[in-house]
Design a protein around this motif. Structure first.
Motif, short mmCIF file in Angstrom:
data_model
loop_
_atom_site.label_atom_id
_atom_site.label_comp_id
_atom_site.label_asym_id
_atom_site.label_seq_id
_atom_site.Cartn_x
_atom_site.Cartn_y
_atom_site.Cartn_z
N ARG A 1 0.92 -1.22 0.07
CA ARG A 1 0.16 -0.23 0.07
C ARG A 1 0.86 1.21 0.05
NH1 ARG A 1 -3.55 -0.84 4.93
NH2 ARG A 1 -3.90 1.34 4.65
N PHE A 2 2.19 1.11 0.58
CA PHE A 2 2.89 2.38 0.57
C PHE A 2 4.02 2.22 -0.73
CE2 PHE A 2 1.04 2.45 4.82
CZ PHE A 2 0.92 3.76 4.89
N ALA A 3 3.80 1.38 -1.68
CA ALA A 3 4.76 1.45 -2.65
C ALA A 3 4.70 2.69 -3.62
CB ALA A 3 4.41 0.19 -3.64
N SER A 4 5.72 3.16 -4.35
CA SER A 4 5.71 4.37 -4.91
C SER A 4 6.19 3.79 -6.28
CB SER A 4 6.94 5.30 -4.63
OG SER A 4 8.18 4.57 -4.49
N THR A 5 5.83 4.69 -7.61
CA THR A 5 6.20 4.22 -8.81
C THR A 5 7.40 5.25 -9.43
OG1 THR A 5 4.25 5.53 -9.28
CG2 THR A 5 3.94 3.06 -9.10
N ASN A 6 8.15 4.91 -10.09
CA ASN A 6 9.00 5.94 -10.90
C ASN A 6 9.31 5.40 -12.11
OD1 ASN A 6 10.19 7.40 -8.51
ND2 ASN A 6 10.82 5.47 -7.99
N PRO A 7 9.07 6.24 -12.98
CA PRO A 7 9.38 6.03 -14.62
C PRO A 7 10.61 5.57 -14.87
CG PRO A 7 8.50 8.24 -14.23
CD PRO A 7 8.94 7.77 -12.99
N VAL A 8 10.38 4.33 -15.73
CA VAL A 8 11.76 3.79 -16.42
C VAL A 8 11.81 3.68 -17.78
CG1 VAL A 8 11.98 2.39 -14.25
CG2 VAL A 8 10.46 1.57 -16.04
N GLU A 9 13.07 3.91 -18.58
CA GLU A 9 13.17 3.61 -19.83
C GLU A 9 13.43 2.04 -20.34
OE1 GLU A 9 15.46 6.81 -21.34
OE2 GLU A 9 14.55 8.45 -20.57
#
Length: 464
Positions: free
Chosen positions: A148-156
């Motif tokens: 529930r506390f996961a974050s997302t970061n853009p990746v190439e």
């Protein structure tokens, strides 16, 4: 008035009622007054038409019909009270004789609550699941909190399972794009199974800007259930990053200072949940055994009404909210209509038997419901309905449903009495002590699940 009662079967009686004509006087006077207000006769003021003129102009039969219709409910109620029966639903009334100035005779057939003998339930024994919380259970609970506390970061890079992708979709059936078949900017976690079948395979390995086409059965919309050719374009890929499992995480995700304290709390919560489930399981299995011991006749009309109520509520409320019909539901469940009908009847029979038997036990044990118990039950029902306690209480009072709620709590108390006298052991052979549980309220919930047909229409009939 004279009345007699004939038992047609254990759940139906026929009342035979003889009414001396003089007892119709009040209803006859009321009939003349009513007709007086409804008609006009030249030469007479409205409401002042003599009875003999009404008889001449409109017929004595019309007056008698109005008077009898007015009087029958009163005479029927008197006959029911005299016979000391508990009717269910409305009677079938047949006027067998009506002689002007002489007598009124009628019969009334009605379903009744059957006489039930409470069986000896002191020997009931049931086995329930043991309350066991493993380290794996705790780790899984903490991991769910971590998710529930996961974050997302853009990746190439190419999308992989667990990644969050932003996608555009277009669905075609028979080569034509559906009016409701286009959606842009949808966020989807690969592997979650929350969208169409086949989408995970289609987007896995695609980078931002990548496209793919796959075939899938549509789960909703104008072409629900049809095979569609779906085009998907990935516009962005983001990796999910989970927080480290440490004291900092515990402080961020809970009121605890350390991870060990968080895990200990998770273990306690899981134990409480399993204890609640164990208590519910014990009540359900004790109820099953109690029903096996008792002979409970079922009124045919009540059973028919209950079956129809359950079907109606499923089709028009539950399935309607889901956007599917009964045929689709049966297809999903893998059941035939015959199997569905048989299951519905079985559930209806069990619900009626449960209500009759526990109501009889309430009377036998002289169980009462106090204000605190009723308030606690009302609060829980309000929470499950999504209404505030004040809103729910107002709706209950305005709908005349307070006796129904009292009945629910009383049946819960009756089941709790049976459970207390039963021997309950877990799968490890240990005797289960349920005294620390809120037995009355959990038992009320158990009974509701068996008795209710959502709208409660069948239950209201038994309260009539």
């Amino acid at each position: 008035m004279k009345s007699a009662v004939e038992t047609l079967n254990p759940t139906r009686v026929r009342l035979t009622v003889e009414v001396p004509f003089e007892e119709l006087k009040d209803s006859l006077d009321a009939a003349y007054r009513k007709i007086n207000q409804q008609v006009t006769v030249k030469g007479f003021r409205k409401g002042k038409i003599p009875a003999r003129v009404i008889d001449q102009r409109f017929g004595r039969g019309a007056v008698l019909e109005e008077a009898v219709n007015d009087a029958l409910p009163k005479f029927y109620t008197e006959a029911v009270n005299e016979a000391e029966i508990n009717p269910l639903g409305q009677p079938e009334v047949d006027i067998t004789e009506l002689k002007d100035g002489d007598t009124l005779n009628f019969t009334a057939e009605v379903d009744i609550r059957p006489t039930i003998e409470i069986p000896d339930y002191s020997g009931i024994e049931v086995t329930v699941d043991a309350v066991e919380v493993t380290d794996e259970d705790v780790e899984k609970s903490v991991e769910q909190l971590r998710e529930r506390f996961a974050s997302t970061n853009p990746v190439e890079r190419a999308a992989a399972e667990g990644d969050v992708v932003t996608i555009d979709l277009e669905a075609k059936v028979d080569g034509e794009v559906l009016d409701d078949g286009v959606a842009n900017g949808i966020t989807y976690t690969i592997g979650s199974g929350e969208l169409l079948d086949g989408i995970d395979e289609a987007v896995t390995g695609l980078e931002a800007g990548g496209e793919a086409t796959f075939t899938s059965e549509l789960k909703g919309g104008s072409a629900e259930g049809k095979e569609a050719e779906v085009s998907v374009k990935v516009t962005a890929v983001a990796a999910r990053e989970l927080p480290e499992l440490d004291d900092d995480f515990a402080q961020m995700a809970s009121e605890f200072d350390t991870l060990d304290e968080l895990k200990a709390d998770s273990r306690q919560r899981l134990e409480n949940m399993k204890q609640y489930d164990q208590a519910t399981q014990a009540q359900e299995r004790v109820l099953e055994e109690l029903l096996k011991l008792a002979e409970v006749p079922i009124p045919e009309k009540l059973l028919e009404d209950e079956i129809n109520t359950r079907k109606h509520n499923l089709e028009h409320h539950q399935l309607g909210q889901m956007g599917i019909d009964l045929a689709k539901y049966l297809e999903i469940q893998g059941k035939s209509e015959e199997e569905f009908d048989a299951e519905t009847k079985e559930q209806a029979v069990k619900g009626i038997k449960t209500q009759f038997l526990l109501d009889e036990l309430v009377n036998k044990e002289k169980l009462n419901v106090n204000q605190e118990e009723l308030t606690e039950h009302l609060m829980r029902r309000a929470a499950s309905s999504g209404m505030s306690p004040d809103q729910f209480a107002k709706a209950v009072v305005e709908g005349g449903q307070v006796p129904m709620l009292v009945g629910e709590v009383a049946r819960g108390k009756a089941l709790a009495v049976v459970v207390e006298s039963a021997k309950v052991v877990d799968t490890n052979g240990e005797v289960v002590d349920l005294e620390d549980e809120d037995e009355t309220e959990t038992a009320a919930e158990t009974v509701e699940g068996v008795v209710e047909a959502e709208s409660g229409e069948a239950e209201e009939k038994t309260e009539a």
